[in-house]
Write a protein that holds these residues in place. Structure first.
Motif, PDB file in Angstrom:
ATOM      1  N   LEU A 164      34.885  -5.471  54.659  1.00 31.63           N
ATOM      2  CA  LEU A 164      35.279  -5.473  56.059  1.00 31.63           C
ATOM      3  C   LEU A 164      36.753  -5.123  56.108  1.00 31.63           C
ATOM      4  N   LEU A 165      37.098  -4.086  56.868  1.00 30.87           N
ATOM      5  CA  LEU A 165      38.482  -3.636  56.969  1.00 30.87           C
ATOM      6  C   LEU A 165      38.927  -3.656  58.420  1.00 30.87           C
ATOM      7  N   ALA A 166      40.235  -3.767  58.611  1.00 30.26           N
ATOM      8  CA  ALA A 166      40.814  -3.672  59.943  1.00 30.26           C
ATOM      9  C   ALA A 166      40.791  -2.206  60.361  1.00 30.26           C
ATOM     10  N   THR A 167      40.521  -1.968  61.645  1.00 29.54           N
ATOM     11  CA  THR A 167      40.527  -0.598  62.154  1.00 29.54           C
ATOM     12  C   THR A 167      41.969  -0.106  62.243  1.00 29.54           C
ATOM     13  N   PRO A 168      42.291   0.991  61.592  1.00 31.55           N
ATOM     14  CA  PRO A 168      43.649   1.537  61.675  1.00 31.55           C
ATOM     15  C   PRO A 168      43.991   1.939  63.106  1.00 31.55           C
ATOM     16  N   GLU A 169      45.273   1.862  63.454  1.00 27.74           N
ATOM     17  CA  GLU A 169      45.710   2.218  64.804  1.00 27.74           C
ATOM     18  C   GLU A 169      45.388   3.677  65.133  1.00 27.74           C
ATOM     19  N   ASP A 170      45.506   4.552  64.146  1.00 28.32           N
ATOM     20  CA  ASP A 170      45.278   5.985  64.382  1.00 28.32           C
ATOM     21  C   ASP A 170      43.865   6.433  63.978  1.00 28.32           C
ATOM     22  N   TRP A 171      42.919   5.497  64.003  1.00 22.04           N
ATOM     23  CA  TRP A 171      41.563   5.757  63.539  1.00 22.04           C
ATOM     24  C   TRP A 171      40.858   6.804  64.396  1.00 22.04           C
ATOM     25  N   THR A 172      40.326   7.807  63.742  1.00 20.88           N
ATOM     26  CA  THR A 172      39.437   8.774  64.372  1.00 20.88           C
ATOM     27  C   THR A 172      38.219   8.873  63.492  1.00 20.88           C
ATOM     28  N   GLU A 173      37.125   8.453  64.011  1.00 22.86           N
ATOM     29  CA  GLU A 173      35.906   8.401  63.217  1.00 22.86           C
ATOM     30  C   GLU A 173      35.433   9.796  62.860  1.00 22.86           C
ATOM     31  N   GLY A 174      35.101   9.956  61.591  1.00 23.83           N
ATOM     32  CA  GLY A 174      34.446  11.178  61.140  1.00 23.83           C
ATOM     33  C   GLY A 174      32.958  10.912  61.219  1.00 23.83           C
ATOM     34  N   ASN A 175      32.251  11.227  60.164  1.00 25.21           N
ATOM     35  CA  ASN A 175      30.845  10.834  60.135  1.00 25.21           C
ATOM     36  C   ASN A 175      30.742   9.496  59.402  1.00 25.21           C
ATOM     37  N   HIS A 176      29.564   8.954  59.319  1.00 31.69           N
ATOM     38  CA  HIS A 176      29.409   7.632  58.723  1.00 31.69           C
ATOM     39  C   HIS A 176      29.250   7.679  57.201  1.00 31.69           C
ATOM     40  N   ALA A 177      29.344   8.840  56.601  1.00 28.64           N
ATOM     41  CA  ALA A 177      29.164   8.953  55.154  1.00 28.64           C
ATOM     42  C   ALA A 177      30.454   9.413  54.486  1.00 28.64           C
ATOM     43  N   ASP A 178      30.488   9.288  53.198  1.00 24.64           N
ATOM     44  CA  ASP A 178      31.534   9.888  52.366  1.00 24.64           C
ATOM     45  C   ASP A 178      32.958   9.397  52.598  1.00 24.64           C
ATOM     46  N   TYR A 179      33.128   8.125  52.862  1.00 20.55           N
ATOM     47  CA  TYR A 179      34.475   7.560  52.909  1.00 20.55           C
ATOM     48  C   TYR A 179      34.821   7.046  51.523  1.00 20.55           C
ATOM     49  N   ILE A 180      36.093   7.035  51.210  1.00 24.15           N
ATOM     50  CA  ILE A 180      36.568   6.411  49.984  1.00 24.15           C
ATOM     51  C   ILE A 180      37.542   5.306  50.400  1.00 24.15           C
ATOM     52  N   VAL A 181      37.285   4.108  49.928  1.00 27.04           N
ATOM     53  CA  VAL A 181      38.137   2.962  50.210  1.00 27.04           C
ATOM     54  C   VAL A 181      38.802   2.560  48.904  1.00 27.04           C
ATOM     55  N   THR A 182      40.128   2.455  48.925  1.00 24.25           N
ATOM     56  CA  THR A 182      40.867   2.030  47.729  1.00 24.25           C
ATOM     57  C   THR A 182      41.819   0.912  48.110  1.00 24.25           C
ATOM     58  N   ALA A 217      32.045   4.705  50.113  1.00 28.53           N
ATOM     59  CA  ALA A 217      31.421   3.778  51.049  1.00 28.53           C
ATOM     60  C   ALA A 217      30.890   4.487  52.284  1.00 28.53           C
ATOM     61  N   LEU A 218      29.877   3.874  52.862  1.00 30.06           N
ATOM     62  CA  LEU A 218      29.296   4.343  54.116  1.00 30.06           C
ATOM     63  C   LEU A 218      29.809   3.441  55.230  1.00 30.06           C
ATOM     64  N   LEU A 219      30.216   4.017  56.331  1.00 28.89           N
ATOM     65  CA  LEU A 219      30.634   3.234  57.482  1.00 28.89           C
ATOM     66  C   LEU A 219      29.371   2.731  58.178  1.00 28.89           C
ATOM     67  N   VAL A 220      29.172   1.429  58.145  1.00 28.48           N
ATOM     68  CA  VAL A 220      27.964   0.836  58.705  1.00 28.48           C
ATOM     69  C   VAL A 220      28.140   0.538  60.187  1.00 28.48           C
ATOM     70  N   SER A 221      29.321   0.024  60.553  1.00 32.50           N
ATOM     71  CA  SER A 221      29.553  -0.262  61.969  1.00 32.50           C
ATOM     72  C   SER A 221      31.035  -0.340  62.280  1.00 32.50           C
ATOM     73  N   GLU A 222      31.324  -0.083  63.538  1.00 30.51           N
ATOM     74  CA  GLU A 222      32.657  -0.237  64.101  1.00 30.51           C
ATOM     75  C   GLU A 222      32.511  -1.216  65.247  1.00 30.51           C
ATOM     76  N   ARG A 223      33.267  -2.298  65.214  1.00 34.74           N
ATOM     77  CA  ARG A 223      33.189  -3.267  66.295  1.00 34.74           C
ATOM     78  C   ARG A 223      34.556  -3.872  66.504  1.00 34.74           C
ATOM     79  N   ASP A 224      35.023  -3.829  67.728  1.00 39.68           N
ATOM     80  CA  ASP A 224      36.331  -4.377  68.075  1.00 39.68           C
ATOM     81  C   ASP A 224      37.388  -3.781  67.161  1.00 39.68           C
ATOM     82  N   ASP A 225      38.021  -4.616  66.364  1.00 41.76           N
ATOM     83  CA  ASP A 225      39.084  -4.146  65.479  1.00 41.76           C
ATOM     84  C   ASP A 225      38.640  -4.101  64.021  1.00 41.76           C
ATOM     85  N   PHE A 226      37.331  -3.992  63.779  1.00 41.19           N
ATOM     86  CA  PHE A 226      36.813  -4.078  62.424  1.00 41.19           C
ATOM     87  C   PHE A 226      35.934  -2.886  62.062  1.00 41.19           C
ATOM     88  N   LEU A 227      36.021  -2.479  60.806  1.00 42.45           N
ATOM     89  CA  LEU A 227      35.149  -1.453  60.235  1.00 42.45           C
ATOM     90  C   LEU A 227      34.372  -2.108  59.101  1.00 42.45           C
TER      91      LEU A 227
END
Length: 123
Positions: free
Chosen positions: A38-56, A70-80
């Motif tokens: 679970l990550l905080a949504t970045p201020e400048d977040w622009t969602e791409g597609n729900h696949a092919d993210y890399i989290v480090t 990682a796959l983006l499963v959901s975006e809710r409020d201030d959380f990814l």
């Protein structure tokens, strides 16, 4: 409502980077499990597609970096919420150890590791 999670979450607050293709965002890890983060949504977040993210992110007081596809499963409020799609063996070992130290229950950890193996057989 009964608990539906199959994997224990551990609170782990640290800086993180989310990347997709040529885009990169600074974020923070809020909690982790053997299956996702679970990550905080970045201020400048622009969602791409729900696949092919890399989290480090880096482990506290060390030079150990955990990298997961990682796959983006959901975006809710201030959380990814991300689900781990692929993780290299070194990162997986460090993540396992981190969860192990924070869960404090070897039986629970081994059950969850077994569930991970079972899930891989299904997919």
């Amino acid at each position: 409502m009964p608990e539906r999670r199959m994997f224990s979450r551990v609170v782990y607050l640290t800086a993180a980077t989310i990347t997709q293709n040529e885009q990169s965002w600074s974020s923070s890890v809020l909690d982790l499990s053997l299956k996702g983060a679970l990550l905080a949504t970045p201020e400048d977040w622009t969602e791409g597609n729900h696949a092919d993210y890399i989290v480090t992110f880096q482990l506290h007081d060390s030079d150990i970096e955990i990298t997961m596809e990682a796959l983006l499963v959901s975006e809710r409020d201030d959380f990814l919420r991300f689900q781990i799609d692929h993780i290299d063996i070194d990162s997986a070992s460090h993540l396992k150890r981190l969860v192990e130290l924070n869960v404090g229950n070897d039986d629970l950890l081994h059950r969850e590791l077994g569930q991970l193996t079972d899930l891989k057989d299904i997919v």
